[in-house]
Design an enzyme around this catalytic site. Structure first.
Site, PDB file in Angstrom:
ATOM      1  N   LYS A  83       0.862  -1.189   0.000  1.00  0.00           N
ATOM      2  CA  LYS A  83       0.000   0.000   0.000  1.00  0.00           C
ATOM      3  C   LYS A  83       0.892   1.229   0.000  1.00  0.00           C
ATOM      4  O   LYS A  83       1.690   1.444   0.918  1.00  0.00           O
ATOM      5  CB  LYS A  83      -0.913   0.008   1.241  1.00  0.00           C
ATOM      6  CG  LYS A  83      -1.674   1.333   1.431  1.00  0.00           C
ATOM      7  CD  LYS A  83      -2.603   1.319   2.650  1.00  0.00           C
ATOM      8  CE  LYS A  83      -3.184   2.705   2.931  1.00  0.00           C
ATOM      9  NZ  LYS A  83      -4.061   2.756   4.123  1.00  0.00           N
ATOM     10  N   GLU A  91      -9.384   3.886   2.044  1.00  0.00           N
ATOM     11  CA  GLU A  91      -8.864   3.928   0.677  1.00  0.00           C
ATOM     12  C   GLU A  91      -7.803   2.876   0.396  1.00  0.00           C
ATOM     13  O   GLU A  91      -7.587   2.507  -0.754  1.00  0.00           O
ATOM     14  CB  GLU A  91      -8.288   5.326   0.383  1.00  0.00           C
ATOM     15  CG  GLU A  91      -6.839   5.566   0.835  1.00  0.00           C
ATOM     16  CD  GLU A  91      -6.635   5.443   2.330  1.00  0.00           C
ATOM     17  OE1 GLU A  91      -7.617   5.611   3.083  1.00  0.00           O
ATOM     18  OE2 GLU A  91      -5.493   5.165   2.759  1.00  0.00           O
ATOM     19  N   ASP A 146      -2.471  10.387   3.294  1.00  0.00           N
ATOM     20  CA  ASP A 146      -3.871  10.018   3.483  1.00  0.00           C
ATOM     21  C   ASP A 146      -4.590  11.082   4.315  1.00  0.00           C
ATOM     22  O   ASP A 146      -4.514  11.082   5.538  1.00  0.00           O
ATOM     23  CB  ASP A 146      -3.953   8.651   4.178  1.00  0.00           C
ATOM     24  CG  ASP A 146      -5.394   8.183   4.378  1.00  0.00           C
ATOM     25  OD1 ASP A 146      -6.308   8.792   3.764  1.00  0.00           O
ATOM     26  OD2 ASP A 146      -5.597   7.207   5.126  1.00  0.00           O
ATOM     27  N   LYS A 193     -10.004  13.323   7.636  1.00  0.00           N
ATOM     28  CA  LYS A 193      -9.532  12.968   8.974  1.00  0.00           C
ATOM     29  C   LYS A 193      -9.486  14.205   9.859  1.00  0.00           C
ATOM     30  O   LYS A 193      -9.313  15.316   9.349  1.00  0.00           O
ATOM     31  CB  LYS A 193      -8.117  12.388   8.883  1.00  0.00           C
ATOM     32  CG  LYS A 193      -8.035  10.990   8.327  1.00  0.00           C
ATOM     33  CD  LYS A 193      -6.595  10.492   8.345  1.00  0.00           C
ATOM     34  CE  LYS A 193      -6.495   9.086   7.792  1.00  0.00           C
ATOM     35  NZ  LYS A 193      -7.183   8.071   8.599  1.00  0.00           N
ATOM     36  N   ASP A 251     -12.116   7.369   3.488  1.00  0.00           N
ATOM     37  CA  ASP A 251     -10.906   7.161   4.290  1.00  0.00           C
ATOM     38  C   ASP A 251     -10.515   5.671   4.344  1.00  0.00           C
ATOM     39  O   ASP A 251      -9.442   5.339   4.823  1.00  0.00           O
ATOM     40  CB  ASP A 251     -11.125   7.720   5.704  1.00  0.00           C
ATOM     41  CG  ASP A 251      -9.831   7.918   6.463  1.00  0.00           C
ATOM     42  OD1 ASP A 251      -8.747   7.849   5.824  1.00  0.00           O
ATOM     43  OD2 ASP A 251      -9.897   8.153   7.687  1.00  0.00           O
ATOM     44  N   ARG A 295      -7.671  -0.324   1.005  1.00  0.00           N
ATOM     45  CA  ARG A 295      -8.229  -1.531   0.377  1.00  0.00           C
ATOM     46  C   ARG A 295      -8.645  -1.270  -1.070  1.00  0.00           C
ATOM     47  O   ARG A 295      -8.637  -2.179  -1.902  1.00  0.00           O
ATOM     48  CB  ARG A 295      -9.409  -2.048   1.230  1.00  0.00           C
ATOM     49  CG  ARG A 295     -10.530  -1.076   1.361  1.00  0.00           C
ATOM     50  CD  ARG A 295     -11.451  -1.378   2.550  1.00  0.00           C
ATOM     51  NE  ARG A 295     -10.898  -0.892   3.815  1.00  0.00           N
ATOM     52  CZ  ARG A 295     -11.500  -1.027   4.998  1.00  0.00           C
ATOM     53  NH1 ARG A 295     -12.667  -1.659   5.088  1.00  0.00           N
ATOM     54  NH2 ARG A 295     -10.952  -0.546   6.081  1.00  0.00           N
ATOM     55  N   ASP A 304       1.650   6.558   5.428  1.00  0.00           N
ATOM     56  CA  ASP A 304       0.660   5.611   4.903  1.00  0.00           C
ATOM     57  C   ASP A 304       1.152   4.877   3.645  1.00  0.00           C
ATOM     58  O   ASP A 304       0.416   4.103   3.042  1.00  0.00           O
ATOM     59  CB  ASP A 304      -0.667   6.337   4.621  1.00  0.00           C
ATOM     60  CG  ASP A 304      -1.875   5.430   4.808  1.00  0.00           C
ATOM     61  OD1 ASP A 304      -1.734   4.380   5.471  1.00  0.00           O
ATOM     62  OD2 ASP A 304      -2.949   5.765   4.289  1.00  0.00           O
TER      63      ASP A 304
HETATM   64  N1  BES Z   1      -4.232   4.770   6.796  1.00  0.00           N
HETATM   65  C1  BES Z   1      -5.383   4.557   7.571  1.00  0.00           C
HETATM   66  C2  BES Z   1      -5.166   3.567   8.708  1.00  0.00           C
HETATM   67  C3  BES Z   1      -4.382   4.071   9.877  1.00  0.00           C
HETATM   68  C4  BES Z   1      -4.940   4.953  10.780  1.00  0.00           C
HETATM   69  C5  BES Z   1      -3.111   3.598  10.107  1.00  0.00           C
HETATM   70  C6  BES Z   1      -4.215   5.370  11.876  1.00  0.00           C
HETATM   71  C7  BES Z   1      -2.395   4.006  11.210  1.00  0.00           C
HETATM   72  C8  BES Z   1      -2.942   4.892  12.094  1.00  0.00           C
HETATM   73  C9  BES Z   1      -6.511   4.020   6.703  1.00  0.00           C
HETATM   74  O1  BES Z   1      -6.521   4.454   5.397  1.00  0.00           O
HETATM   75  C10 BES Z   1      -7.785   4.473   7.338  1.00  0.00           C
HETATM   76  O2  BES Z   1      -7.998   5.641   7.377  1.00  0.00           O
HETATM   77  N2  BES Z   1      -8.574   3.530   7.828  1.00  0.00           N
HETATM   78  C11 BES Z   1      -9.786   3.842   8.483  1.00  0.00           C
HETATM   79  C12 BES Z   1     -10.818   2.841   8.029  1.00  0.00           C
HETATM   80  C13 BES Z   1     -12.216   3.190   8.447  1.00  0.00           C
HETATM   81  C14 BES Z   1     -12.682   4.411   7.713  1.00  0.00           C
HETATM   82  C15 BES Z   1     -13.103   2.017   8.152  1.00  0.00           C
HETATM   83  C16 BES Z   1      -9.553   3.746   9.985  1.00  0.00           C
HETATM   84  O3  BES Z   1      -8.781   2.890  10.420  1.00  0.00           O
HETATM   85  O4  BES Z   1     -10.098   4.569  10.704  1.00  0.00           O
HETATM   86 ZN    ZN Z   2      -4.728   4.998   4.618  1.00  0.00          ZN
HETATM   87 MN    MN Z   3      -7.568   6.278   5.183  1.00  0.00          MN
END
Ligand code: BES
Ligand code: ZN
Ligand code: MN
Length: 496
Positions: free
Chosen positions: A268, A352, A273, A280, A350, A354, A291
């Site tokens: 990834k 994204e 992000d 966010k 967010d 996947r 990210d």
């Molecule tokens: N890059 C983030 C995951 C992340 C968040 C990694 C904080 C490390 C620290 C990912 O793209 C994301 O934002 N995931 C969301 C998914 C949710 C919207 C289902 C998350 O984890 O909040």
């Molecule tokens: Zn992300």
């Molecule tokens: Mn995200």
């Protein structure tokens, strides 16, 4: 850094720094006892006085000792001699030793760990970890500071062994350990670079740079037009709001036989992000420059196996994009069609990672892979579940999962097996498309893995959620280089 296995007696060796083991509440033994005899019991006296402690990772630097030709001696605590020294404790002690040497002007050092026994580990493992931790200890990220970095003096490490028969295995292990840390350094550099420097095209250029002049490596990067032709509607939905064009980077390493099926690593590579339209919150958002650490670890791993000339075929596929809001950005509720043909309702922009990975995973089918391992800073939920100590591991094949768990154990870069049960799949049901991109509040790391599993049915696959392990926050903010060690160890097992 340079490493050499040395069979000459450590006490007769001219060296800037001699590192000797010492145990807690035990009689001195081995080379440490020899040196103690040669300097009139000085070490035993300091131990008795309480000036030298043997707890794991404790270090004491001594100067002017007679009986050896070292400018200084570092006594390194390894805990109680009658208790098993675990691999974790050994790793911890070595890191402390490297830090202690770094604090001196020593340009070279000799470590004597030959008669140190580590539970379930052999001499080659000790040498491998020593080289890895020492090279890693010399890592610094200073390219964006205007003041010159303080120089690191240490350039050469001698690894003392008593038995000449070990020379070959130990030398090879030192080389591999060093190569692993070189890969980790690339991973850290890419991770630490800010989003305005490390863009998808920057990552593509790095891959091309790596391949230049290496006959075993070839690199290419697909642009958005080429991805549109491949119908990667899911990946492209992520970069839609950004001025930065997405890239699908392919780095092909042919170290094995032509007919050998490759292992494919998928990373990834979200170079920043913001969350997109599902923006966010501001606090700590800078850390979303990390990210792309999945991509960085995959490129770092390619660097390491190239350095060590591993006889194996490996393909790295990096899905690189920037996730931004904007008038062209994907909106919650939008439905896109992935390269696999499955339609996806994007309920949260967010989620994204996947979305870029699923198209990269479909693309991976063309390599007829022996196995596919994707690496991603995928979910905050994984950080909640496992914290910073273990990466989350998911797989559709228990053998593959076991191989990766073992590799993580050996490398000191652990993963933990998480469930990918059918019960979780229904959380991804959508009223309007084949699948939704989020699965509700419960089991967020698991449902993210379930999403990916819909695109990996054609091969043996594993997924590493490295959201908690890829970087440190707080005062020590920075990329960790994980899980390069795990991946390199896994590939080494496949090569042998
Ligand atoms: N890059 C983030 C995951 C992340 C968040 C990694 C904080 C490390 C620290 C990912 O793209 C994301 O934002 N995931 C969301 C998914 C949710 C919207 C289902 C998350 O984890 O909040
Ligand atoms: Zn992300
Ligand atoms: Mn995200």
């Amino acid at each position: 850094m340079e490493f050499q296995a040395k069979t000459s007696s450590p006490l007769t060796q001219r060296t800037a720094c001699l590192v000797l083991p010492i145990y807690d509440n035990s009689k001195l033994s081995g080379v440490t006892a020899e040196l103690n005899d040669a300097c009139d019991g000085m070490i035993a006296k300091l131990v008795k006085q309480g000036d030298i402690k043997g707890s794991v990772g404790a270090t004491r630097t001594l100067h002017g000792l007679t009986g050896c030709k070292a400018d200084r001696v570092i006594l390194l605590g390894l805990g109680k001699q009658n208790e098993a020294l675990t691999a974790e404790k050994f790793d911890k002690a070595i890191k402390k030793a490297a830090a202690a040497i770094k604090a001196t002007p020593a340009k070279d050092a000799t470590v004597c760990l030959d008669d140190v026994t580590v539970a379930d580990r052999d001499d080659a493992w000790k040498a491998h970890q020593t080289a890895k931790h020492f090279t890693d200890a010399t890592y610094q990220f200073t390219q964006l500071k205007s003041k010159k970095a303080p120089v690191i003096n240490l350039k050469k490490l001698h690894y003392a062994i008593a038995d000449k028969k070990l020379q070959k295995a130990v030398s090879a292990a030192l080389t591999r350990g060093n190569a692993t840390a070189i890969g980790m350094a690339l991973c850290k550099d890419l991770g630490n670079l800010p989003g305005n420097v490390c863009t998808p095209t920057y990552l593509a250029d790095e891959a091309k740079k790596m391949a230049r002049g290496n006959t075993k490596l070839t690199a290419k990067a697909l642009n958005e037009k080429q991805m549109r032709d491949l119908k990667m509607g899911s990946l492209l939905s992520v970069s839609a709001g950004s001025e930065q064009e997405a890239r699908l980077i392919v780095l092909d390493y042919k170290g094995g036989k032509k007919s050998d099926k490759p292992i494919v690593l998928v990373g990834k590579g979200i170079t920043f992000d913001t969350g997109g339209i599902s923006l966010k919150p501001g606090a700590g958002m800078d850390e979303m420059k990390f990210d792309m650490c999945g991509a960085a670890s995959v490129l770092g791993t390619m660097k390491a196996i190239t350095e060590m000339n591993l006889p194996l075929n490996v393909v790295a596929v990096v899905a690189a994009a920037e996730n931004m809001p904007g008038s062209r950005a994907t909106k919650p509720g939008d439905i896109v069609t992935s390269m696999s043909g499955q339609t996806i309702e994007i309920l949260n922009t967010d989620a994204e990672g996947r979305l870029v990975l699923c198209d990269a995973l479909t693309y991976a089918e063309r390599f007829k892979p022996k196995a596919v391992v994707d690496v991603a800073t995928l979910t905050g939920a994984c950080v909640v579940a496992l914290g910073k100590h273990a990466s989350g591991l998911y797989s559709n094949n228990d053998d593959l999962a076991e191989q990766l768990l073992q590799a993580g154990q050996r490398a000191g870069d652990k993963a933990w097996h998480m469930p990918l049960w059918d019960e979780y799949q229904q959380q991804l049901d959508s009223n309007f498309a084949d699948i939704a991109n989020i699965g509700g509040p419960g089991g967020g790391s698991i449902t993210a893995a379930c999403f990916l599993s819909r695109f990996t049915k054609a091969y043996d696959w594993a997924h590493l959620d490295i959201a908690g392990t890829a970087w440190n926050s707080g005062a020590a903010k920075g990329a960790t280089g994980r899980p390069v060690s795990l991946l390199v160890e896994f590939l080494q097992q496949h090569a042998s």
